[in-house]
Design a protein around this motif. Sequence first.
Motif, PDB file in Angstrom:
ATOM      1  N   VAL A  22       0.841  -1.206   0.000  1.00 63.03           N
ATOM      2  CA  VAL A  22       0.000   0.000   0.000  1.00 63.03           C
ATOM      3  C   VAL A  22       0.875   1.255   0.000  1.00 63.03           C
ATOM      4  N   MET A  23       2.015   1.195   0.696  1.00 62.67           N
ATOM      5  CA  MET A  23       2.950   2.324   0.662  1.00 62.67           C
ATOM      6  C   MET A  23       3.473   2.528  -0.758  1.00 62.67           C
ATOM      7  N   ALA A  24       3.810   1.429  -1.432  1.00 61.12           N
ATOM      8  CA  ALA A  24       4.258   1.532  -2.818  1.00 61.12           C
ATOM      9  C   ALA A  24       3.153   2.075  -3.715  1.00 61.12           C
ATOM     10  N   PHE A  25       1.929   1.617  -3.471  1.00 62.00           N
ATOM     11  CA  PHE A  25       0.778   2.114  -4.242  1.00 62.00           C
ATOM     12  C   PHE A  25       0.626   3.631  -4.072  1.00 62.00           C
ATOM     13  N   GLU A  26       0.779   4.143  -2.837  1.00 60.05           N
ATOM     14  CA  GLU A  26       0.635   5.576  -2.561  1.00 60.05           C
ATOM     15  C   GLU A  26       1.718   6.391  -3.261  1.00 60.05           C
ATOM     16  N   GLU A  27       2.913   5.810  -3.407  1.00 62.74           N
ATOM     17  CA  GLU A  27       4.018   6.535  -4.036  1.00 62.74           C
ATOM     18  C   GLU A  27       3.965   6.468  -5.556  1.00 62.74           C
ATOM     19  N   VAL A  28       3.538   5.327  -6.109  1.00 66.22           N
ATOM     20  CA  VAL A  28       3.624   5.109  -7.558  1.00 66.22           C
ATOM     21  C   VAL A  28       2.351   5.544  -8.287  1.00 66.22           C
ATOM     22  N   CYS A  29       1.204   5.076  -7.806  1.00 66.82           N
ATOM     23  CA  CYS A  29      -0.039   5.331  -8.556  1.00 66.82           C
ATOM     24  C   CYS A  29      -1.224   5.545  -7.616  1.00 66.82           C
ATOM     25  N   PRO A  30      -1.190   6.597  -6.788  1.00 65.14           N
ATOM     26  CA  PRO A  30      -2.275   6.792  -5.823  1.00 65.14           C
ATOM     27  C   PRO A  30      -3.630   7.064  -6.464  1.00 65.14           C
ATOM     28  N   GLU A  31      -3.632   7.452  -7.728  1.00 65.64           N
ATOM     29  CA  GLU A  31      -4.906   7.762  -8.379  1.00 65.64           C
ATOM     30  C   GLU A  31      -5.595   6.511  -8.941  1.00 65.64           C
ATOM     31  N   ARG A  32      -4.908   5.355  -8.945  1.00 61.49           N
ATOM     32  CA  ARG A  32      -5.494   4.128  -9.490  1.00 61.49           C
ATOM     33  C   ARG A  32      -6.371   3.442  -8.444  1.00 61.49           C
ATOM     34  N   ILE A  33      -7.494   4.066  -8.149  1.00 59.20           N
ATOM     35  CA  ILE A  33      -8.422   3.523  -7.149  1.00 59.20           C
ATOM     36  C   ILE A  33      -8.961   2.164  -7.581  1.00 59.20           C
ATOM     37  N   ASP A  34      -8.998   1.927  -8.881  1.00 58.33           N
ATOM     38  CA  ASP A  34      -9.569   0.669  -9.366  1.00 58.33           C
ATOM     39  C   ASP A  34      -8.783  -0.547  -8.879  1.00 58.33           C
ATOM     40  N   LEU A  35      -7.502  -0.366  -8.521  1.00 57.32           N
ATOM     41  CA  LEU A  35      -6.718  -1.495  -8.010  1.00 57.32           C
ATOM     42  C   LEU A  35      -7.149  -1.886  -6.602  1.00 57.32           C
ATOM     43  N   ILE A  36      -7.817  -0.971  -5.906  1.00 54.35           N
ATOM     44  CA  ILE A  36      -8.208  -1.225  -4.512  1.00 54.35           C
ATOM     45  C   ILE A  36      -9.552  -1.930  -4.419  1.00 54.35           C
ATOM     46  N   HIS A  37     -10.425  -1.743  -5.416  1.00 48.38           N
ATOM     47  CA  HIS A  37     -11.789  -2.281  -5.333  1.00 48.38           C
ATOM     48  C   HIS A  37     -11.819  -3.734  -4.885  1.00 48.38           C
ATOM     49  N   LYS A  38     -11.073  -4.591  -5.590  1.00 47.34           N
ATOM     50  CA  LYS A  38     -11.154  -6.025  -5.316  1.00 47.34           C
ATOM     51  C   LYS A  38     -10.498  -6.402  -3.989  1.00 47.34           C
ATOM     52  N   ASN A  39      -9.643  -5.534  -3.479  1.00 50.76           N
ATOM     53  CA  ASN A  39      -8.911  -5.856  -2.248  1.00 50.76           C
ATOM     54  C   ASN A  39      -9.400  -5.066  -1.038  1.00 50.76           C
ATOM     55  N   TYR A  40     -10.462  -4.264  -1.215  1.00 53.75           N
ATOM     56  CA  TYR A  40     -10.917  -3.366  -0.146  1.00 53.75           C
ATOM     57  C   TYR A  40     -11.310  -4.131   1.121  1.00 53.75           C
ATOM     58  N   ARG A  41     -12.170  -5.134   0.971  1.00 54.79           N
ATOM     59  CA  ARG A  41     -12.652  -5.849   2.164  1.00 54.79           C
ATOM     60  C   ARG A  41     -11.528  -6.646   2.812  1.00 54.79           C
ATOM     61  N   LYS A  42     -10.641  -7.184   1.985  1.00 49.76           N
ATOM     62  CA  LYS A  42      -9.509  -7.930   2.559  1.00 49.76           C
ATOM     63  C   LYS A  42      -8.636  -6.998   3.399  1.00 49.76           C
ATOM     64  N   LEU A  43      -8.356  -5.790   2.888  1.00 53.59           N
ATOM     65  CA  LEU A  43      -7.528  -4.840   3.637  1.00 53.59           C
ATOM     66  C   LEU A  43      -8.212  -4.427   4.938  1.00 53.59           C
ATOM     67  N   CYS A  44      -9.524  -4.231   4.898  1.00 54.37           N
ATOM     68  CA  CYS A  44     -10.254  -3.871   6.124  1.00 54.37           C
ATOM     69  C   CYS A  44     -10.145  -4.968   7.170  1.00 54.37           C
ATOM     70  N   ASN A  45     -10.265  -6.232   6.747  1.00 58.18           N
ATOM     71  CA  ASN A  45     -10.226  -7.342   7.691  1.00 58.18           C
ATOM     72  C   ASN A  45      -8.818  -7.646   8.177  1.00 58.18           C
ATOM     73  N   LEU A  46      -7.812  -7.406   7.322  1.00 53.79           N
ATOM     74  CA  LEU A  46      -6.426  -7.650   7.727  1.00 53.79           C
ATOM     75  C   LEU A  46      -5.862  -6.544   8.603  1.00 53.79           C
ATOM     76  N   LEU A  47      -6.534  -5.405   8.627  1.00 58.12           N
ATOM     77  CA  LEU A  47      -5.964  -4.190   9.218  1.00 58.12           C
ATOM     78  C   LEU A  47      -5.489  -4.387  10.652  1.00 58.12           C
TER      79      LEU A  47
END
Length: 900
Positions: A22-47
């Motif tokens: 996620v840190m790499a995502f924020e640095e490289v392509c923070p505007e690509r929200i579409d990459l988060i859609h499929k992983n949103y619930r997993k990230l919430c549960n892993l948090l």
Amino acid sequence: MLIEVIEKLLRDKSTLVAGSVVMAFEEVCPERIDLIHKNYRKLCNLLVDVEEWGQVVIIHMLTRYARTQFVSPWKEDDGPEDSEKFYDSDDEHKEGAGKGKKAYAMDPDHRLLIRNTKPLLQSRNAAVVMAVAQLYWHISPKAEAGVISKSLVRLLRSNREVQYIVLQNIATMSIQRKGMFEPYLKSFYVRSTDPTMIKTLKLEILTNLANEANISTLLREFQTYVKSQDKQFAAATIQTVGRCATSISEVADSCLNGLVCLLSSRDEIVVAESVVVIKKLLQMQPAQHGGIVQHMAKLLDSITVPVARASILWLIGENCERVPKIAPDVLRKMAKSFTTEDDLVKLQILNLGAKLYLTNSKQTKLLTQYILNLGKYDQNYDIRDRTRFIRQLIVPNEKSGALSKYAKKIFLAQKPAPLLESPFKDRDHFQLGTLSHTLNTKATGYLELSNWPEVAPDPSVRNVEIIELAKEWTPAGKTKKENPAKKFYSESEEEEDSSDSSEDSESESGSESEEAGDSSEDSGQSSSSEQEGERAGQPQAGSRTARKGFSTKADSDSEDEEKENEKSNSSDSSSANSSSAEGSSSDSESESECDSGSESRRATKEQEGRPKQGGSALPKDVSLLDLDDFNSVSTPVVLPTPVLSPSLRADLEGLNLSTSSSVINVSSPVFVPVKTHMLLHRMSGKGLAAHYSFPRQPCLFGAKMVSVQITLDNTTDQKIENIHIGERNLPAGVQMHVFNPIASLEPQGSVTVSMGIDFCDSTHTASFQLCTKDDCFSVNIQPPVGELLLPVAMSEKDFKKEQGLLTGMNETSALVVAAPQNFTPSVILQKVVNVANVGAVPSGQDHLHRFAAKTVHSGSLMLVTVELKEGSTAQLIINTEKTVIGSVLLRELKPVLSQG
């Protein structure tokens, strides 16, 4: 290529990878929200199991994600109440649709994020707590944001760097939502060991939290701060007093008097800052304080701070027509020292000369020309330019333009009063907890929060992950390596089941009562702690096990109290909804099913939890997820703020400056007025008329209550039955002891009954319903400020002693002008006791008349002095800790004493 790698790593289920990718995502392509859609619930549960710095990065990223994918939960604060009515039945559903008003319903994924970040408020890492706090502030409903206040206050025990960041964020929050931090007012009191930067931020927060209920306590704190050896802090305190005076008009005179007292301080910095603040306050009411302007003119000989000298000169220039004898002499002195003055002072000398030239040309014409000649050859080009401008404007000649005709209007125009605002007012557009917010400027790499979308984007883009997780949850074909993941997700599923039902019941009944919301959250959390207790012998995920010992005794105590309330609520819910005891899935079931099943599940799990709690206290005492103690803190966000909370009431009693209580006793009233007030008109009451009066006697129903007598008259020719008090709509903190129901009132009959009302030393209106057998009528009782007092008997010596302790900001005064015959002792006594329930104090001087009383609720002394001056004037002085009540009483006494 990098984006493809990030996309692949985002699908990884390891908690060790999540934070870094996620840190790499924020640095490289923070505007690509579409990459988060499929992983949103997993990230919430892993948090909860990601390492701490990974949690910070993920929370910030998910905050931005939520602002783009969900609709605003702030649009309808009444959403929970509306949604309950909305979901009651299909008929109401159709009705609501027909009216075109759609109730707000939170997206389940939105709720998932808010719920899964809540346990992290108890993290040991300050950055994690701050990240969760900003998430709640930016994306949660306003009614739920109160849970973060206790965690933020806890961080104030950390080192000074953490304190600085946390206090900056609290300062921004407290401007918009005071209620969140009012219960923790004492946590922001300044300590002598605090560095100056921390002291200044705490002052800012105390100013934001100031209101009529706590201003008396805060002003006493500020009086102590002014005496600090830290001069920068003392100056900031004086500015704070000025801001309080502008925001709370009831204490404006008290603050002004206190600042005038500071002008006699030996500390030049304190005096200079007081002058600057007084100048701003006098701009708001210039015509009332000519004496203060004269006093400040005398300070020019001793004050050397340029800003203070310039402020005094500006005041004299603005009021030159009110002080016609002093202003020319001040200009004469300034002309002598013009060449040695600071540039800021020189500019104000030029302005003063121009104003006097226009208003008093005979005395000041030559002086002004002399000053203009000095300014013409000054080294500073600003002063030379100002000199040329003023000369052309006020000294008419052939070259003068049309502006010279309007010189007087230009120089002596009414200036707008300065607006004293918080320096944190404009920081709320930056995301809290960021470097940009701290610096109040956009830093490199800052990603702005987007506005809420009007219509939520398609939520189905996040459904792909649900299918994959379902495969993970199936127990068949599991290997040893996958056991920990299975255990985590199945536990998370159980928590989601219970929490979702609690969430839906919260969203449907949140605005009915805070207790209902608390019980729904308690039940969800108690069920999760039971499940943890049953699995106590099994291996747990690392960080979840490590954090199991952080629950405190205070948490369990507060939980015990709320569980008692919950028991009755959940048992009632169980009987009403026993037919739907089986819960529904958190993601795939409809919200109406969750609603019907949540109450019964809550009752069932509560009954199961009781025996386990008696057998072993472990699941309750050590549960990390037990955050029930936050609910009571969030109450001020939902309910009206009490006029005086119990803690502040205790503070005021403890800080009472009266030390000689043994010789100050309540006495009988000197005078009891026969005036009655209309409570219910006979036309409005369908023949039932009611009047109320104040007998000025100690109340039988409570020492802190004001006694009220109500006279009920039946003006009809029929009997009125069952007269009683119905629904009460009282301000927070106000209490009422009602009279016993009257079985019947005969035609043309009359009856007098007594009530007791604790007004909490305020003039707030007590609203309630006066009911008969057939009707209910809304009525109000608003006490005159004089009826909130009890007379006390005290000697002249004790009066002077107490008065000496109540000076500065605790003193308000006014000049009264009346005919000499109105200033005889008997007339003054009659007028004062007619307005206020005070006792007369013996006086050895004919020109001094003293009266004493104490407030009914808090017992604070109220000392009134009428000092006769020469001619037909008198000075009315009131000394009290209750500065708001003192100011109101002063306003009521002044016209009465002035009347013939």
